[in-house]
Scaffold this motif. Structure first.
Motif, PDB file in Angstrom:
ATOM      1  N   PRO A   1      23.593   1.074 112.001  1.00  0.00           N
ATOM      2  CA  PRO A   1      24.381  -0.111 111.617  1.00  0.00           C
ATOM      3  C   PRO A   1      23.562  -1.386 111.845  1.00  0.00           C
ATOM      4  N   LEU A   2      23.582  -2.246 110.862  1.00  0.00           N
ATOM      5  CA  LEU A   2      22.825  -3.504 110.929  1.00  0.00           C
ATOM      6  C   LEU A   2      23.769  -4.661 110.640  1.00  0.00           C
ATOM      7  N   GLY A   3      23.864  -5.590 111.580  1.00  0.00           N
ATOM      8  CA  GLY A   3      24.768  -6.714 111.406  1.00  0.00           C
ATOM      9  C   GLY A   3      24.043  -8.041 111.465  1.00  0.00           C
ATOM     10  N   SER A   4      24.793  -9.035 111.845  1.00  0.00           N
ATOM     11  CA  SER A   4      24.239 -10.368 112.041  1.00  0.00           C
ATOM     12  C   SER A   4      25.168 -11.098 112.994  1.00  0.00           C
ATOM     13  N   THR A   5      24.668 -12.158 113.567  1.00  0.00           N
ATOM     14  CA  THR A   5      25.463 -12.949 114.514  1.00  0.00           C
ATOM     15  C   THR A   5      25.390 -14.381 114.020  1.00  0.00           C
ATOM     16  N   GLU A   6      26.400 -14.779 113.270  1.00  0.00           N
ATOM     17  CA  GLU A   6      26.296 -16.044 112.535  1.00  0.00           C
ATOM     18  C   GLU A   6      27.676 -16.592 112.227  1.00  0.00           C
ATOM     19  N   GLN A   7      27.710 -17.867 112.005  1.00  0.00           N
ATOM     20  CA  GLN A   7      28.959 -18.548 111.694  1.00  0.00           C
ATOM     21  C   GLN A   7      29.677 -17.890 110.509  1.00  0.00           C
ATOM     22  N   HIS A   8      30.986 -17.806 110.576  1.00  0.00           N
ATOM     23  CA  HIS A   8      31.795 -17.319 109.468  1.00  0.00           C
ATOM     24  C   HIS A   8      32.931 -18.290 109.182  1.00  0.00           C
ATOM     25  N   GLY A   9      32.568 -19.539 108.988  1.00  0.00           N
ATOM     26  CA  GLY A   9      33.580 -20.528 108.663  1.00  0.00           C
ATOM     27  C   GLY A   9      34.293 -21.037 109.898  1.00  0.00           C
ATOM     28  N   PRO A  10      35.219 -21.972 109.695  1.00  0.00           N
ATOM     29  CA  PRO A  10      35.836 -22.657 110.838  1.00  0.00           C
ATOM     30  C   PRO A  10      36.746 -21.773 111.670  1.00  0.00           C
ATOM     31  N   THR A  11      37.168 -20.634 111.117  1.00  0.00           N
ATOM     32  CA  THR A  11      38.067 -19.767 111.879  1.00  0.00           C
ATOM     33  C   THR A  11      37.509 -18.360 112.088  1.00  0.00           C
ATOM     34  N   GLY A  12      36.517 -17.982 111.325  1.00  0.00           N
ATOM     35  CA  GLY A  12      36.019 -16.605 111.384  1.00  0.00           C
ATOM     36  C   GLY A  12      35.144 -16.357 112.596  1.00  0.00           C
ATOM     37  N   ALA A  13      35.047 -15.090 112.955  1.00  0.00           N
ATOM     38  CA  ALA A  13      34.299 -14.707 114.155  1.00  0.00           C
ATOM     39  C   ALA A  13      32.807 -14.657 113.865  1.00  0.00           C
TER      40      ALA A  13
ATOM     41  N   GLY B   1      30.722 -12.809 115.175  1.00  0.00           N
ATOM     42  CA  GLY B   1      30.244 -11.431 115.174  1.00  0.00           C
ATOM     43  C   GLY B   1      30.667 -10.618 113.970  1.00  0.00           C
ATOM     44  N   THR B   2      31.299 -11.246 112.991  1.00  0.00           N
ATOM     45  CA  THR B   2      31.888 -10.509 111.874  1.00  0.00           C
ATOM     46  C   THR B   2      30.981  -9.428 111.292  1.00  0.00           C
ATOM     47  N   ASP B   3      29.734  -9.777 111.003  1.00  0.00           N
ATOM     48  CA  ASP B   3      28.879  -8.835 110.276  1.00  0.00           C
ATOM     49  C   ASP B   3      28.453  -7.637 111.110  1.00  0.00           C
ATOM     50  N   ALA B   4      28.310  -7.849 112.414  1.00  0.00           N
ATOM     51  CA  ALA B   4      27.953  -6.717 113.264  1.00  0.00           C
ATOM     52  C   ALA B   4      29.178  -5.861 113.577  1.00  0.00           C
ATOM     53  N   LEU B   5      30.306  -6.514 113.817  1.00  0.00           N
ATOM     54  CA  LEU B   5      31.531  -5.759 114.106  1.00  0.00           C
ATOM     55  C   LEU B   5      31.911  -4.869 112.936  1.00  0.00           C
ATOM     56  N   THR B   6      31.829  -5.422 111.734  1.00  0.00           N
ATOM     57  CA  THR B   6      32.247  -4.640 110.565  1.00  0.00           C
ATOM     58  C   THR B   6      31.247  -3.537 110.255  1.00  0.00           C
ATOM     59  N   ALA B   7      29.955  -3.844 110.325  1.00  0.00           N
ATOM     60  CA  ALA B   7      28.957  -2.815 110.017  1.00  0.00           C
ATOM     61  C   ALA B   7      29.092  -1.651 110.985  1.00  0.00           C
ATOM     62  N   GLU B   8      29.300  -1.968 112.248  1.00  0.00           N
ATOM     63  CA  GLU B   8      29.401  -0.897 113.237  1.00  0.00           C
ATOM     64  C   GLU B   8      30.673  -0.070 113.015  1.00  0.00           C
ATOM     65  N   ALA B   9      31.765  -0.741 112.690  1.00  0.00           N
ATOM     66  CA  ALA B   9      33.013  -0.005 112.464  1.00  0.00           C
ATOM     67  C   ALA B   9      32.898   0.925 111.260  1.00  0.00           C
ATOM     68  N   VAL B  10      32.324   0.422 110.193  1.00  0.00           N
ATOM     69  CA  VAL B  10      32.146   1.283 109.018  1.00  0.00           C
ATOM     70  C   VAL B  10      31.213   2.440 109.347  1.00  0.00           C
ATOM     71  N   ALA B  11      30.135   2.141 110.064  1.00  0.00           N
ATOM     72  CA  ALA B  11      29.165   3.178 110.386  1.00  0.00           C
ATOM     73  C   ALA B  11      29.805   4.285 111.222  1.00  0.00           C
TER      74      ALA B  11
END
Lengths: 276, 276, 276, 276, 276, 276
Positions: free
Chosen positions: E49-61, E63-73
């Motif tokens: 799983p490969l994610g990112s740790t980056e802003q996701h707008g004013p309300t988004g987390a 960790g979104t990209d890492a959390l989702t990639a890991e969950a799918v994986a």
């Protein structure tokens, strides 16, 4: 022919301090940092000896290139008063790796080393970096490193960047040195493990004298490629040279010639004049 | 003097294919891979043109070094039948970055490029890489890259590694070229944006002829350091040269001289003989 | 839908100079540095052709990707008046290294090359770098290089950094080109050594026409991994293509379609409009 | 406790040659390559002195770390007969760059240097690389370099790879040295520009003795971060030390203690025994 | 159309182990090395799983990209029985560095990371590396890294090198996911900080639900250049998206769709079949 | 002894936010960028968990070092209110590559990773980077990376550069942890795959408990060199440890001890006080 407009002179020269009492006086290693601060008030120049640690034929010393570069550098420092850093004793000697004891930095590594040395010095305000080199294999990479260092100094916004200049001075290629070597050894000077550089080591390190012995005729000088090719082409490590001709007193004379020539070159460099 | 024992000859020569009908016939770009496979049955040599994309004074073409290197390379290829790769048109031109249009690879980047080109070719069995270079600023880095490439070829265990050899041939430093330039231009040849290289571009690209115009006396040739220093020292980009002296027919003659000299050099290289 | 507040428009567009008389007029290689200085007063855009030097099946030219990228770039330059740099003829072709004649830059090397090209151009004030690419294998690395270049431009404090933008335009993926290729070749277009790119080379280099011959059915298109895998999967280098279908007049037509599509894309890029 | 099955001993020890007549006898720089070949028949060990060139307080010598590392290395070599390479006099001293005269290799550069030194030596068959280090700032990077070197030696298929081992020996952290320093100086030993290392330099370089003078109380020892932070935290370069306490005879004693301790450590290393 | 000669099939498929009882069963982190040895007897595939740790707008987390990639994986692993390594949570997010909390690896760094991960796995005999990615900015660099890894695996002579294959699977680009997102959100899906990825995080991390709130209309989706440009163009970090539309149950559904689609893709990859 | 002049204090401390309700509250992954902006108004500190993915003996979990580092980091974050980034789960584990499942970043890669993480954080204004590390093999490279990061932050002119400080906190080396481990396991704690770290994983991941079984006496702890040497020296991966002694409740206790000790250390770091 065409007059060079002095008004646009990019960087006026920096004076040399003048002869030192002895070589201890110009060794950076023996200075404290406030002393270097004081030195920089008067002179922006510095000498960096660059050698190599590599085979020098069946009788020559592996440290030849570092020992000679450092000796010439210290003598140039003594004559001019310009500070001398410790020697970088490991250089680019990939082609000699087929012979035991050779230690080589890859070109990309030596490039990084020379870059970092120049950047460190430029950060303190040194503007004229005079590298006294003892090994032909370092020339290409050192010049590449200078270009990389100019770019980095500028990219980092160092105050000294616009005035930063590096020069590579190869003691063994100084005209008086080459002329004397020709007088002494003629064609038997060769290209590697030459009697001239060996003579210098005999002068510097008397324990080496006992290793001298007559040798088979060498493989003739030729091109340099990779280590396997080098060993096949030059089976005992020599390139057309007869190091048995070397004598300690030759070394003393060659050292004096090299130091005189490079001192002149350094003074022109500091004064922003061209080499003759 | 001393006989070179042929028994231990590290790598016997590889023959040149002989003159080609035209330059299309030796352009690698126009070959298919089976044709290259066939070529390698007979010849292990290849020519790589290396240029630069950098200012050449107020009237000279930014592409001078790549245009000329490629033209010489194609003519050498035509005369010898040796394959010519496409030109690497971007070289190490950090010191020219103070002038608009200059594009430079950092030394560490050019080192990687030349390394990768050599390694790719060696993988296919090419053993003699003849780089025809049009820019002085590439020399140091290219030589450093060759040393790095020999080491990598060996570390990767390429079959061609022990026989891999690279040579850098700078067309503008070939003896007949320099002699002719001196005859034609004397001291006004200078060191950068020289009438000899400009003449070659006028011959190759007639649209450039209309740009020729008399220029102010140039700054005299001198050392090369960083881009700020270069621009101050050489305000219009020229180093002691008078490119207005260049004429297209000079260029044709210089091209022929360069191609003849480098063809000879290439044949000696392929035959594993030394340069004269 | 949502109005884009024009007040916060990050960088207003830069106008294209308009059609040039011929392609010589927009070749950076034929410009002098003062001409580039003048050009930058009016336009901040520049085109960089990026190719590759790699096998293109048993009959296709190894230079296909560089020849086609450069031809499209020059035609886009001619139509828009935007300057065109020389082509970077070597790209990322690691997977083709199993076929003789392929020359590849490692991804890390190509990343450095594209980074340095962009940084050199940005230093002069170019703000829109339009890379016309002829090889799928370059896409990933070029995009990575753009990100690295933005960061470096900012870290070095280049004046153009906040307005610097790069775009990768793959001529073979332009919609009108793909549609025409489908019309002409249907499924036999394939994925590598395609009749459409081969047709373009036949148009550009008539000497290639005589190499055309009927070929065995190709291996079907599939994934791309390392060079050994590639050669096993695609034994003659083709991926599902039938290059014998290519004809020079197809090439002329495809070139015109590609140039038109990419000219439109370039104009939108310069105007800071989105692709359609 | 648990018996270590000697049958699976990964690499039997290599014997030390035994005491040498003098330090000249064990300097790699004074050996020829056939002598190194012969040496390797009997011993696979080698000593590499690693120093730094950095400020050592208002009175201390900039070369302290290289001078001391080399002196200890030569004495260890003399006692054990193990070869000593020249010193790498430039190390990782980024945090000292706020003081004039400091010269630093970036961590990534020093990593490459130590990697290349180890790889060169391993190529010749050296299997035990004993780095005698004089500078705390080198420890982390050197250890990282060892890991990188093991991987490269294996990736390159060096014969010595499975038996290659490196050890970092910091002379100033040898137990008898630290104990003696505590006896002599108590809390005034401090962490940088310590009286113990200064004493060693006074013993080695008598010209330094005249620089000794009483100093203000130092800033207390604390953490080390970047160069700006370091200079603010330790305004004269000292970390809690009083180098005025140093005396040449202390240096002679510390040198003997260090050499004895590290000789023991080296012999255990060669014999594949654990440190005590 | 054209039959693919199965005799020359470069690498026969490797079977998937089949569904696991739970996700713990396929987490590499919870396995011992003998268990991995055993696993490799039956299956050569692995999921990274490969994610990112980056802003996701004013309300988004962030960790979104890492959390989702890991969950799918983990869900793909559970369905197929293929091992899942820990997530690489930091990716290439240079363009988001204008927003607090974003952590980015430079492209050259991420290239090295992905290269090293693949090489480590290939050394153990893994032949199919299936990278499940949650961030568009990782795509280019990951693909470049795969090419570099194939070359290194071959240069190092790894046994698995000829059969090594990597695939990048971007869960958010799976067809059923994109179709569902369109159904749920239409044009308000946007390009960054999309309601679909936010929905997935609401499902995975209920504490995020309370952050949801109506937002101003976003800046429209557009191109991505450097961080300054990005912040000006997309002032609150969103690219045309309305994350307030996201709901946890959407996330559950999207996760199931992504896991189903990527499981199919993985099985085809293991069987060496092409994607549909 | 000597008073430290508070007037010249290089950087005043930054306060910790104070205990958080739960660990979700301090996970950077669950924050939005405006929340991080707000956080930075009050605290400049951040915690980065650093692990490894490597063999831990015949029964231990490959994820041990990342699982434990992350758990300790989250608990320290909860107790202090300091933000915790996601874990970097891959570290420098070259010496464990002889065991299946180990994934390692080369030292040069990990150096780049840690450098980029620090630089990203410093760009946002974080001034105290507290790395909680679970693997001894990461120590050297992380410290080298910090030095490189300080230099880059300064070269890039980041506002936070002069105040940037990093600290490496190895939870397994905290004094109370080591004391407890000695009490619980005595000499059977060993050096790798220790019962203390295994106990922590049993507490965190109950599915691991069933793997526990009595093991043969381990190879004794000793030095660490390359992967071949490591496997020969420690055939089942353990270094003198008896992980069968581990129990989940030990793990809970060790976690509490580690978190308490590192929380204290963090608070002193934030307050710019020295470690006790």
């Amino acid at each position: 022919m065409h007059a060079h407009p002095t008004a646009s002179d990019p960087a006026p020269g920096t004076p040399a301090p003048g002869p030192a009492a002895n070589s201890d006086a110009i060794r950076l290693q023996l200075r404290s940092w406030p002393e270097v601060d004081g030195y920089l008030q008067g002179c922006k120049g510095v000498i960096v000896p660059l050698g190599s640690t590599e085979q020098h034929g069946p009788t020559g010393a592996i440290g030849t290139d570092a020992l000679t570069a450092e000796a010439v550098a210290l003598e140039v420092g003594r004559r001019t008063g310009v500070l001398v850093t410790p020697a970088q004793a490991f250089g680019m000697a990939e082609h000699h790796l087929g012979f035991a004891g050779t230690i080589s930095l890859q070109p990309s590594t030596l490039l990084a080393v020379m870059h970092d040395l120049v950047l460190s010095l430029a950060r303190h305000g040194f503007e004229r970096i005079f590298v006294i080199n003892g090994h032909g294999g370092n020339i290409a990479t050192s010049k590449a490193a200078f270009a990389q260092a100019y770019a980095s100094a500028s990219a980092r916004g160092l105050a000294a960047a616009p005035r930063l200049r590096c020069r590579l001075a190869n003691w063994f290629m100084a005209a008086p040195v080459m002329q004397k070597a020709r007088e002494l050894y003629g064609d038997r000077e060769g290209q590697h493990a030459t009697p001239s550089e060996i003579a210098l080591t005999l002068h510097l390190e008397p324990s080496l004298i006992s290793k001298q012995r007559p040798l088979e005729p060498p493989a003739p000088a030729g091109p340099i490629h990779g280590p396997e090719d080098f060993r096949l082409r030059y089976p005992d490590g020599r390139m057309g040279s007869d190091p048995f001709l070397a004598q300690p007193d030759h070394g003393a004379e060659l050292l004096a010639l090299a130091a005189a020539a490079l001192s002149d070159d350094l003074l022109r460099f500091l004064a922003d004049e061209e080499a003759g």
